[in-house]
Structure formats: C-alpha cells, structure tokens
Scaffold this active site. Structure first.
Site, PDB file in Angstrom:
ATOM      1  N   HIS A  37       0.851  -1.205   0.000  1.00 34.59           N
ATOM      2  CA  HIS A  37       0.000   0.000   0.000  1.00 34.59           C
ATOM      3  C   HIS A  37       0.879   1.245   0.000  1.00 34.59           C
ATOM      4  CE1 HIS A  37      -2.969  -2.805   2.096  1.00 34.59           C
ATOM      5  NE2 HIS A  37      -3.627  -2.399   1.039  1.00 34.59           N
ATOM      6  N   GLY A 150      -3.088  -2.070  -7.183  1.00 32.88           N
ATOM      7  CA  GLY A 150      -1.957  -2.983  -7.346  1.00 32.88           C
ATOM      8  C   GLY A 150      -2.263  -4.077  -8.363  1.00 32.88           C
ATOM      9  N   GLU A 151      -1.206  -4.495  -9.079  1.00 34.52           N
ATOM     10  CA  GLU A 151      -1.381  -5.567 -10.073  1.00 34.52           C
ATOM     11  C   GLU A 151      -1.531  -6.940  -9.422  1.00 34.52           C
ATOM     12  OE1 GLU A 151       1.778  -5.307 -12.930  1.00 34.52           O
ATOM     13  OE2 GLU A 151       0.730  -3.741 -14.060  1.00 34.52           O
ATOM     14  N   SER A 188       0.274  -8.764   1.024  1.00 35.02           N
ATOM     15  CA  SER A 188      -1.177  -8.803   1.157  1.00 35.02           C
ATOM     16  C   SER A 188      -1.528  -8.610   2.624  1.00 35.02           C
ATOM     17  CB  SER A 188      -1.684 -10.170   0.689  1.00 35.02           C
ATOM     18  OG  SER A 188      -2.989 -10.400   1.169  1.00 35.02           O
ATOM     19  N   SER A 189      -2.666  -7.976   2.868  1.00 32.38           N
ATOM     20  CA  SER A 189      -3.103  -7.794   4.262  1.00 32.38           C
ATOM     21  C   SER A 189      -3.343  -9.144   4.924  1.00 32.38           C
ATOM     22  CB  SER A 189      -4.391  -6.971   4.303  1.00 32.38           C
ATOM     23  OG  SER A 189      -4.174  -5.747   3.658  1.00 32.38           O
TER      24      SER A 189
END
Ligand code: PAF
Length: 283
Positions: A37, A150-151, A188-189
């Site tokens: 992010h 994001g890709e 990733s979260s």
C-alpha cells in the site's frame, strides 16, 4: 493528518481542494496497510497534490462471512504508517458501513464485459459486484484525478478500468507493480494472519510462478498448467484452488498461444484457511 469518518465532511473538503485546483490521487484500501500500500501511496503522492487513502472493509465483496469477520482491522497502526509517509499530503477516509451503504448493505449488479465471470469471479460469487459498488461510490465521493491499484489483484484492476469506461467516470486508473517480500511472497493484508509454518511455505507460490514463466517459453499452456497442478498436489501445506494462463485483455484461459497476444499466469492458493492470490506476466 485529516481523518474523515463521514462522506459529507470529506465531500466539502474535496470541494475546497478542487476550488484551489489541487490534484487528487486516490488509493482505496481495506486497511491492514503494508509496504505494498505504501508504494501505491508514494506513487500517488509523487503525481498529485493530495492523496486520499480510504480504509474500509467492504462487506459486500466477501463471499465468505468468516473471511469478513476475520479480516484484520488495524486503524491505529494504519494511521501511524500513513503519518510516517506524509502527515500533510495524505487524507484518510475511514467510513462506517452506514456511511457508505445507508440502510441497504447490498451490491448493485454490474457487467464488466465478461471479465467478472473469470477466475476470482468464478470462485468468489458476487465479489466483483461488491467491488464495483464500493469503488464507484468511493469515486463519487473522492472525485480523484488518478486512482492507484496494485497488479496483485490484476483482474480487479481490469474490472475497475472497465467500470470507469462504462460509466464515463473522469478518473485515470493506474496499475502499479506487485510489491513482494524479500522471499518473493506478494504483499497482502492477509499475510499477517498466516501461521509461521504457512508463512514459510508461502513463497513457494511465486517460485512456482517463475518456473511456469520459463516453461511457457517452450511448452504449451496445458503442459505448464499440468506441471503447476502437480507441484501443488505434492505440497503438503498449500492447496491449489486454480492456476490459469490467460489472455490479459479478456482474462480467458488460453487454448492456443499466439505471438500477438500477451499472457499472464494467475494463481489462487489456500494456506490453511487463508486464501492467497498472485500472478506473473509471461511474455
Ligand atoms: O483491493 C482492495 O483492497 C479492495 O478490493 C478495494 C479496491 C479497496 C475495494 O474494497
């Protein structure tokens, strides 16, 4: 740092920014912010006067209630991370479900030229209707000049580009490269919820994608898919949900390779009960 909890105040503030001809970048997120992010936000800051970051766990895009309940919510840490990037040029919008949906927590129904039926759309029912609903609402509130995605969620990025085209929304949608941990795992979260043995196993996903990319130079998509499927069948911690080599424009599974087309490999894997996705450009 300005933090808005309701859209009325944010809309008024955006009006003042617009009257001063300030450009607005936008990074929509569901929070649990990480370096992936941060890199989107830094790109936003480099291209705009102000960058709005929304933090909202959108209930309508979850097909699995348990996933929604367990999704990490870490607003204080998120604000701390944002303050370290820029206290002045970032605005946070952290609305309640009521602020976004009023009394009706439901998705609208969208057609994204068929993109919504592939991959994530096939495995997560209603997911892209939920994403489309919330992103369209957020665009109407924030009215950004540019928005950054994001890709890692490549299908989502394509769908948002289609949303903007179909509804004539005046925003430039910008795709940003996947941010990876040193061992290759896509940020990733959800990674924060991985138990240590699964976190250690997870870089296998990107390692396999890189070999698949090499193989795609000389082998058919079917052969590469068979090979990847076999690798995960032999893995005792990671469960493959899908591996697909697709045309990047239609996201349809490739049957016969063409030199004129561009392809990506897409993967979804369960590490325990955590679903991880990734993808790689093949040519
Ligand atoms: O990618 C995400 O985090 C979400 O799908 C988004 C774009 C913030 C919409 O809820």
């Amino acid at each position: 740092m300005r933090i808005f909890k309701n859209k009325t105040d944010l809309i008024a503030y955006v009006d003042t920014l617009k009257s001063k001809k300030k450009t607005i970048g936008f990074v929509p997120t569901m929070g649990a912010l990480h370096q992936g992010h941060a890199s989107l936000i830094n790109t936003g800051l480099s291209e705009n006067d102000i960058t709005v970051v929304s933090i909202f766990v959108n209930p309508t895009q979850f097909d699995n209630q348990e996933d929604l309940v367990k999704y990490p919510r870490t607003l204080d840490d998120d604000v701390e991370l944002l303050m370290a990037i820029s206290e002045e040029k970032i605005i946070v919008y952290a609305p309640t479900v009521e602020d976004i949906y009023g009394g009706n927590v439901a998705s609208a129904s969208f057609s994204f030229n068929g993109l919504e039926h592939e991959m994530e759309g096939r495995f997560r029912e209603g997911h892209f209707d939920g994403v489309g609903t919330v992103v369209k609402r957020l665009f109407e509130i924030v009215r950004p000049d540019k928005a950054y995605f994001g890709e890692k969620d490549f299908q989502q990025l394509m769908i948002i580009k289609t949303l903007v085209e179909n509804y004539d929304i005046p925003v430039k949608v910008i795709g940003c490269k996947i941010h990876r941990a040193k061992d290759g795992l896509a940020m990733s979260s959800r990674n924060a919820r991985l138990k240590s043995e699964y976190r250690e196993a997870a870089p296998f996903i990107y390692k396999t994608l890189k070999i698949a990319k090499e193989q795609f130079g000389t082998k058919s998509a079917i052969k590469v898919t068979e090979w990847v499927t076999q690798q995960f069948a032999e893995h005792n911690l990671l469960d493959l949900e899908y591996f697909i080599i697709a045309d990047i424009k239609t996201l349809k599974t490739v049957k016969r390779k063409s030199n004129k087309k561009s392809y990506r490999a897409f993967i979804a894997v369960y590490a325990d009960d955590i679903r991880l996705i990734d993808n790689i450009a093949l040519n």
